[in-house]
Design a protein around this motif. Structure first.
Motif, PDB file in Angstrom:
ATOM      1  N   UNK A 149       0.848  -1.198   0.000  1.00  0.00           N
ATOM      2  CA  UNK A 149       0.000   0.000   0.000  1.00  0.00           C
ATOM      3  C   UNK A 149       0.879   1.243   0.000  1.00  0.00           C
ATOM      4  N   UNK A 150       0.787   2.039  -1.081  1.00  0.00           N
ATOM      5  CA  UNK A 150       1.729   3.123  -1.312  1.00  0.00           C
ATOM      6  C   UNK A 150       1.012   4.473  -1.421  1.00  0.00           C
ATOM      7  N   UNK A 151       1.584   5.465  -0.744  1.00  0.00           N
ATOM      8  CA  UNK A 151       1.218   6.864  -0.958  1.00  0.00           C
ATOM      9  C   UNK A 151       2.364   7.472  -1.751  1.00  0.00           C
ATOM     10  N   UNK A 152       2.119   7.783  -3.013  1.00  0.00           N
ATOM     11  CA  UNK A 152       3.168   8.155  -3.962  1.00  0.00           C
ATOM     12  C   UNK A 152       3.007   9.620  -4.368  1.00  0.00           C
ATOM     13  N   UNK A 153       4.017  10.425  -4.037  1.00  0.00           N
ATOM     14  CA  UNK A 153       3.975  11.836  -4.393  1.00  0.00           C
ATOM     15  C   UNK A 153       4.385  12.137  -5.811  1.00  0.00           C
ATOM     16  N   UNK A 154       4.842  11.130  -6.536  1.00  0.00           N
ATOM     17  CA  UNK A 154       5.243  11.282  -7.941  1.00  0.00           C
ATOM     18  C   UNK A 154       6.257  12.403  -8.142  1.00  0.00           C
ATOM     19  N   UNK A 155       7.086  12.648  -7.115  1.00  0.00           N
ATOM     20  CA  UNK A 155       8.103  13.715  -7.151  1.00  0.00           C
ATOM     21  C   UNK A 155       7.498  15.084  -7.407  1.00  0.00           C
ATOM     22  N   UNK A 156       6.217  15.258  -7.090  1.00  0.00           N
ATOM     23  CA  UNK A 156       5.521  16.513  -7.391  1.00  0.00           C
ATOM     24  C   UNK A 156       4.746  17.080  -6.214  1.00  0.00           C
ATOM     25  N   UNK A 157       4.604  16.312  -5.118  1.00  0.00           N
ATOM     26  CA  UNK A 157       3.752  16.780  -4.025  1.00  0.00           C
ATOM     27  C   UNK A 157       4.124  16.055  -2.725  1.00  0.00           C
ATOM     28  N   UNK A 158       3.596  16.575  -1.650  1.00  0.00           N
ATOM     29  CA  UNK A 158       3.765  15.966  -0.337  1.00  0.00           C
ATOM     30  C   UNK A 158       2.885  14.729  -0.230  1.00  0.00           C
ATOM     31  N   UNK A 159       3.298  13.779   0.601  1.00  0.00           N
ATOM     32  CA  UNK A 159       2.492  12.584   0.786  1.00  0.00           C
ATOM     33  C   UNK A 159       1.345  12.799   1.749  1.00  0.00           C
ATOM     34  N   UNK A 160       1.677  13.262   2.980  1.00  0.00           N
ATOM     35  CA  UNK A 160       0.675  13.376   4.037  1.00  0.00           C
ATOM     36  C   UNK A 160       0.826  14.726   4.729  1.00  0.00           C
ATOM     37  N   UNK A 161      -0.294  15.425   4.905  1.00  0.00           N
ATOM     38  CA  UNK A 161      -0.332  16.644   5.698  1.00  0.00           C
ATOM     39  C   UNK A 161      -1.272  16.406   6.870  1.00  0.00           C
TER      40      UNK A 161
END
Length: 326
Positions: free
Chosen positions: A63-75
């Motif tokens: 199970x992945x939270x992926x920022x795609x090098x463009x955004x934060x993962x979790x706020x």
């Protein structure tokens, strides 16, 4: 929505994790199925109102939270949040940012995230708890804390691993702040290895101007490096307490600054060549029995070869150092 607490399923009931968060109320449980989750917003998931338990059904390996090098993962900007069982990866602006919050983060992997400071996690005025988490390959590109950076924040770190993170100062974990703020970091049962700082504090930098005390217990800090001082730990303006822990094999030194040894089982040495479990300064049958007791365990205190598992290589390390520690 009913005032009673609910279980919200992703992706069965809600296509994205954020959709489920938006539909939740305090006390709800959000269960996330295997897959890769991303977003077109600044954050993949953002928690500002609801105190909810968000966890994967099948663990961080699936199970992945992926920022795609463009955004934060979790706020996270509210209290009472539990985040469990995710790999947070490829995030800019940090893998996770905590802002005036106190989340419980369990069994999460922060892998290859980056930011100016706090590549893995950036804490501001927060008191999060991290349990059974891995921080690996995160980078603070211009500042401190490749793994975690704490600004006026005092996290609790339990049974976590920091491996191969990079920063200007503090490859793995850093603190800063001052004035009337108390910034106390508690680290227990954790491992810091192969972290790199281009300035000071290869693994850890304690730089808070006012603190009631940092505490490290039953942890190992080995084979980290800094270009200037504090290959293991660098501390400014405050001391820290060390209990039943090992600091060894760091470059160019083990600790830069003052600290207090508590108890009788600390091992601060230039070389990691004393596999002494009971701190009697003698390598003997007790240490062999400790290896056998921990056989097959991952990231154990008996992993004297530092290869991540207790096996025959650790028996060989004990035998090769048989006799008094020098």
């Amino acid at each position: 929505q009913s005032s009673e607490n609910s279980i919200l399923l992703v992706p069965e009931d809600y296509l994205t994790i954020q959709d489920a968060i938006n539909a939740s109320i305090d006390g709800d449980e959000i269960i996330v199925g295997p897959g890769t989750y991303t977003s077109l917003d600044t954050d993949v998931i953002r928690m500002t109102d609801q105190a909810v338990w968000i966890h994967s059904s099948d663990g961080p390996e699936l199970t992945f939270i992926d920022g795609e090098d463009s955004r934060r993962g979790v706020m996270c900007a509210n209290s009472g949040v539990i985040l469990e069982g995710f790999t947070v990866t490829n995030c800019s602006l940090s893998g996770m940012r905590n802002y005036f919050s106190d989340p419980m983060v369990r069994n999460c992997y922060f892998i290859q995230n980056y930011n100016g400071a706090g590549g893995g996690v950036y804490n501001r005025n927060s008191s999060p708890t991290f349990q059974n988490c891995v921080f690996q390959g995160n980078i603070a590109t211009t500042g401190n804390g490749g793994g975690i950076h704490n600004y006026y924040s005092g996290p609790i770190v339990e049974n976590c691993e920091f491996n191969s993170n990079e920063a200007v100062s503090s490859g793995a974990l850093s603190t800063e702040g001052g004035g009337a703020h108390y910034i106390d970091v508690t680290i227990t049962d954790s491992i810091f290895t192969n972290n790199v700082a281009t300035d000071s504090g290869g693994a850890i930098l304690f730089a808070s101007a006012n603190s009631s005390g940092h505490f490290i217990q039953n942890s190992r800090i080995n084979n980290n490096s800094a270009s200037v001082v504090g290959g293991g730990i660098s501390t400014y303006n405050w001391d820290f307490d060390l209990l039943d822990s090992t600091i060894c094999g760091n470059f160019p030194d083990q600790v830069n600054g003052s600290f207090y040894l508590i108890g009788e089982c600390n091992n601060v040495r230039e070389m990691c060549d004393c596999p002494d479990v009971n701190c009697d300064s003698e390598i003997n049958i007790v240490d062999i029995l400790a290896v056998l007791d921990q056989w097959g365990e991952m990231d154990s205190f008996a992993d004297f070869s530092f290869d991540g598992i207790v096996d025959v290589s650790d028996i060989l390390v004990v035998i090769s150092n048989w006799g008094p520690c020098e």
